[in-house]
Design an enzyme around this catalytic site. Sequence first.
Site, PDB file in Angstrom:
ATOM      1  N   CYS A 129      11.231  -1.934 -22.951  1.00  0.00           N
ATOM      2  CA  CYS A 129      10.929  -0.504 -23.140  1.00  0.00           C
ATOM      3  C   CYS A 129      12.012   0.201 -23.954  1.00  0.00           C
ATOM      4  O   CYS A 129      11.881   1.385 -24.269  1.00  0.00           O
ATOM      5  CB  CYS A 129      10.745   0.172 -21.794  1.00  0.00           C
ATOM      6  SG  CYS A 129       9.394  -0.569 -20.848  1.00  0.00           S
ATOM      7  N   CYS A 263       4.207   7.263 -11.638  1.00  0.00           N
ATOM      8  CA  CYS A 263       4.337   6.266 -12.720  1.00  0.00           C
ATOM      9  C   CYS A 263       4.216   6.877 -14.113  1.00  0.00           C
ATOM     10  O   CYS A 263       3.458   7.832 -14.334  1.00  0.00           O
ATOM     11  CB  CYS A 263       3.238   5.212 -12.592  1.00  0.00           C
ATOM     12  SG  CYS A 263       3.261   4.346 -11.022  1.00  0.00           S
ATOM     13  N   HIS A 390       3.972   6.797 -22.389  1.00  0.00           N
ATOM     14  CA  HIS A 390       4.974   5.734 -22.595  1.00  0.00           C
ATOM     15  C   HIS A 390       4.383   4.554 -23.366  1.00  0.00           C
ATOM     16  O   HIS A 390       4.148   3.488 -22.804  1.00  0.00           O
ATOM     17  CB  HIS A 390       5.496   5.299 -21.226  1.00  0.00           C
ATOM     18  CG  HIS A 390       6.609   4.292 -21.258  1.00  0.00           C
ATOM     19  ND1 HIS A 390       7.450   4.103 -22.345  1.00  0.00           N
ATOM     20  CD2 HIS A 390       7.040   3.417 -20.301  1.00  0.00           C
ATOM     21  CE1 HIS A 390       8.328   3.154 -22.057  1.00  0.00           C
ATOM     22  NE2 HIS A 390       8.101   2.711 -20.833  1.00  0.00           N
TER      23      HIS A 390
HETATM   24  N1  ACO Z   1      -7.589   3.782  -3.482  1.00  0.00           N
HETATM   25  C1  ACO Z   1      -6.904   2.628  -3.348  1.00  0.00           C
HETATM   26  N2  ACO Z   1      -6.506   1.875  -4.375  1.00  0.00           N
HETATM   27  C2  ACO Z   1      -6.809   2.296  -5.602  1.00  0.00           C
HETATM   28  C3  ACO Z   1      -7.541   3.478  -5.840  1.00  0.00           C
HETATM   29  C4  ACO Z   1      -7.934   4.239  -4.709  1.00  0.00           C
HETATM   30  N3  ACO Z   1      -8.604   5.390  -4.827  1.00  0.00           N
HETATM   31  N4  ACO Z   1      -7.684   3.631  -7.169  1.00  0.00           N
HETATM   32  C5  ACO Z   1      -7.062   2.600  -7.745  1.00  0.00           C
HETATM   33  N5  ACO Z   1      -6.533   1.796  -6.782  1.00  0.00           N
HETATM   34  C6  ACO Z   1      -5.740   0.583  -6.975  1.00  0.00           C
HETATM   35  C7  ACO Z   1      -6.596  -0.586  -7.386  1.00  0.00           C
HETATM   36  O1  ACO Z   1      -6.107  -1.768  -6.744  1.00  0.00           O
HETATM   37  C8  ACO Z   1      -6.356  -0.698  -8.872  1.00  0.00           C
HETATM   38  O2  ACO Z   1      -6.318  -1.982  -9.383  1.00  0.00           O
HETATM   39  P1  ACO Z   1      -7.691  -2.837  -9.617  1.00  0.00           P
HETATM   40  O3  ACO Z   1      -8.694  -1.879 -10.210  1.00  0.00           O
HETATM   41  O4  ACO Z   1      -7.272  -3.925 -10.556  1.00  0.00           O
HETATM   42  O5  ACO Z   1      -8.054  -3.312  -8.252  1.00  0.00           O
HETATM   43  C9  ACO Z   1      -4.955  -0.151  -9.018  1.00  0.00           C
HETATM   44  O6  ACO Z   1      -4.775   0.840  -7.999  1.00  0.00           O
HETATM   45  C10 ACO Z   1      -4.712   0.513 -10.384  1.00  0.00           C
HETATM   46  O7  ACO Z   1      -5.762   1.416 -10.577  1.00  0.00           O
HETATM   47  P2  ACO Z   1      -6.326   1.721 -12.027  1.00  0.00           P
HETATM   48  O8  ACO Z   1      -7.456   2.696 -11.913  1.00  0.00           O
HETATM   49  O9  ACO Z   1      -6.531   0.456 -12.808  1.00  0.00           O
HETATM   50  O10 ACO Z   1      -5.042   2.407 -12.584  1.00  0.00           O
HETATM   51  P3  ACO Z   1      -4.856   3.363 -13.793  1.00  0.00           P
HETATM   52  O11 ACO Z   1      -5.540   2.823 -14.994  1.00  0.00           O
HETATM   53  O12 ACO Z   1      -5.125   4.767 -13.414  1.00  0.00           O
HETATM   54  O13 ACO Z   1      -3.275   3.190 -13.988  1.00  0.00           O
HETATM   55  C11 ACO Z   1      -1.123   2.838 -13.060  1.00  0.00           C
HETATM   56  C12 ACO Z   1      -2.387   3.691 -13.031  1.00  0.00           C
HETATM   57  C13 ACO Z   1      -1.404   1.463 -12.490  1.00  0.00           C
HETATM   58  C14 ACO Z   1      -0.068   3.550 -12.237  1.00  0.00           C
HETATM   59  C15 ACO Z   1      -0.664   2.704 -14.544  1.00  0.00           C
HETATM   60  O14 ACO Z   1      -0.561   3.978 -15.116  1.00  0.00           O
HETATM   61  C16 ACO Z   1       0.658   1.971 -14.663  1.00  0.00           C
HETATM   62  O15 ACO Z   1       0.705   0.748 -14.518  1.00  0.00           O
HETATM   63  N6  ACO Z   1       1.751   2.690 -14.981  1.00  0.00           N
HETATM   64  C17 ACO Z   1       3.083   2.076 -15.127  1.00  0.00           C
HETATM   65  C18 ACO Z   1       3.246   1.462 -16.493  1.00  0.00           C
HETATM   66  C19 ACO Z   1       4.528   0.658 -16.567  1.00  0.00           C
HETATM   67  O16 ACO Z   1       4.883  -0.062 -15.657  1.00  0.00           O
HETATM   68  N7  ACO Z   1       5.249   0.780 -17.698  1.00  0.00           N
HETATM   69  C20 ACO Z   1       6.537   0.109 -17.862  1.00  0.00           C
HETATM   70  C21 ACO Z   1       7.568   0.881 -17.138  1.00  0.00           C
HETATM   71  S1  ACO Z   1       9.081   0.000 -16.932  1.00  0.00           S
HETATM   72  C22 ACO Z   1      10.187   0.709 -18.036  1.00  0.00           C
HETATM   73  O17 ACO Z   1       9.862   1.581 -18.808  1.00  0.00           O
HETATM   74  C23 ACO Z   1      11.628   0.268 -18.008  1.00  0.00           C
END
Ligand code: ACO
Length: 443
Positions: A129, A263, A390
């Site tokens: 990153c 996040c 990001h």
């Molecule tokens: N209830 C329970 N669990 C849920 C719900 C709910 N209502 N909605 C989603 N989930 C769970 C599910 O398990 C889902 O995964 P699956 O669909 O594969 O089963 C998981 O949460 C993710 O949900 P998504 O809808 O796919 O997530 P979204 O597309 O909204 O993304 C997230 C959100 C995962 C937080 C994403 O924005 C992310 O990964 N952000 C971080 C990115 C990152 O790590 N960048 C690097 C940083 S490190 C650095 O910079 C040094």
Amino acid sequence: CAPHRKAITGLLTPRNSATQRRRPMKFRRKIYMVGGALTPFIGKMHPDFIWKKHPDFGTRENPTLEETLSAAIQKALADTNVDADAIEKGFIGNFAGELFSNQGHLGAMAVRADEKLNGKPFTRVEGACASGGLAAIGAIDALNAGYDVVMAAGAEVQTTVSAREGAGFLARASHWEEEREIDDFTFPAMFARRAKFYKEKFGVTDEDIAHVTVKAYANANKNPLAHMREVTMTLENASAASDRNPAFLRNPELKEHLKVSDCSQVSNGGAAVILASEDGLKKLGIDPSDCVEILGYAHTTSPLGRVNDYTVLDNTELAAKQLYEETGLRPSDIDVAEVHDCFAVTELLMYEALGFAEPGKGAELARSGATAIDGDIPVNTGGGLIAYGHPVGATGVKQLLEIYRQMKGQCGDYQMPNAPTVGLTANMGGDDRTTVVMALKNV
Ligand code: ACO
């Protein structure tokens, strides 16, 4: 005002054992940022992002990695009025083009953006990153070595796969063999671990951490380029998990310490800046007063998979110490900062690593409002990684441009009341294993 920050009068004493092993980078010439440009950062929840419920679904697609990178480069040339022929060299930050877009070799991809770039030496650089920050210091090193006009750009497209699959791609920035299995969402889990230890050690609450999130969204709501420009966030929603804001990790010890709202975004986007020496400015016919001077930078790396203390960003702390030593600046001299808030708790840890708050006092600084746009030390004025977005390889370049735009009064609705004089950027790769910090001055 921020009493915690003003209390810090000395230089930081980092705990990283590598403290004395290197001298800070000495600039041989004055280096200026002429300007640059950003594409909008887009992804899920952005009105222009094409997905199955978008009215244009099936007739239009999201920009590819090449289109995103080219758009940033072309706009940077147009907005600065610099002819591509004047660019002598270029560095492109990108983390995972091969995985998300089946595309590497981005130096050669970048020169397709303008035929006058054909034949110029362009190179792709990668440091997770922090790839964008590394592109910028590649450009600075080239200027110190004798080049006069150099481009630094970055781009990433991450929405070609699901968030879960993408998390596996991003996990390549961890120590794969030792850290990948912490959770399917490796990096969210690693920073949930930091949140857990930080909360336990300093008695910090989820609501304390949520102040970072609310500030990020409030700033992004005023920023037309931001991924989350149309999504609002209240303190109540950001403070606790809910159906709308799930705690999505599977790791049972870490699950309660991270929600979606904590996040950074999975974004697509690009950024490009043009840097020049004094001779370069003369060749371009640009006055230094139209530029921002780069006062110094520091770049540190620490071994993958070996974090001494989850409550400290000690690699960033070491970089900050070197930067302050090199430039003679102190934390209290900084008027504005762009810091790497890959997760909300990371911003609090950044305040402490950069000397804006004492250890354990980052949450107090956030709560005090000092890091809001009209505060004593505004941080991430356009929304940060959490709400501006990001696109990994672009982030470090975007940070520099955001400081430039604040200094030159170009931030529109999120412009600081008084244009800042001194700014700082902190771009971090992995779990604080690669850091690039930079100091900038309005001239
Ligand atoms: N209830 C329970 N669990 C849920 C719900 C709910 N209502 N909605 C989603 N989930 C769970 C599910 O398990 C889902 O995964 P699956 O669909 O594969 O089963 C998981 O949460 C993710 O949900 P998504 O809808 O796919 O997530 P979204 O597309 O909204 O993304 C997230 C959100 C995962 C937080 C994403 O924005 C992310 O990964 N952000 C971080 C990115 C990152 O790590 N960048 C690097 C940083 S490190 C650095 O910079 C040094």
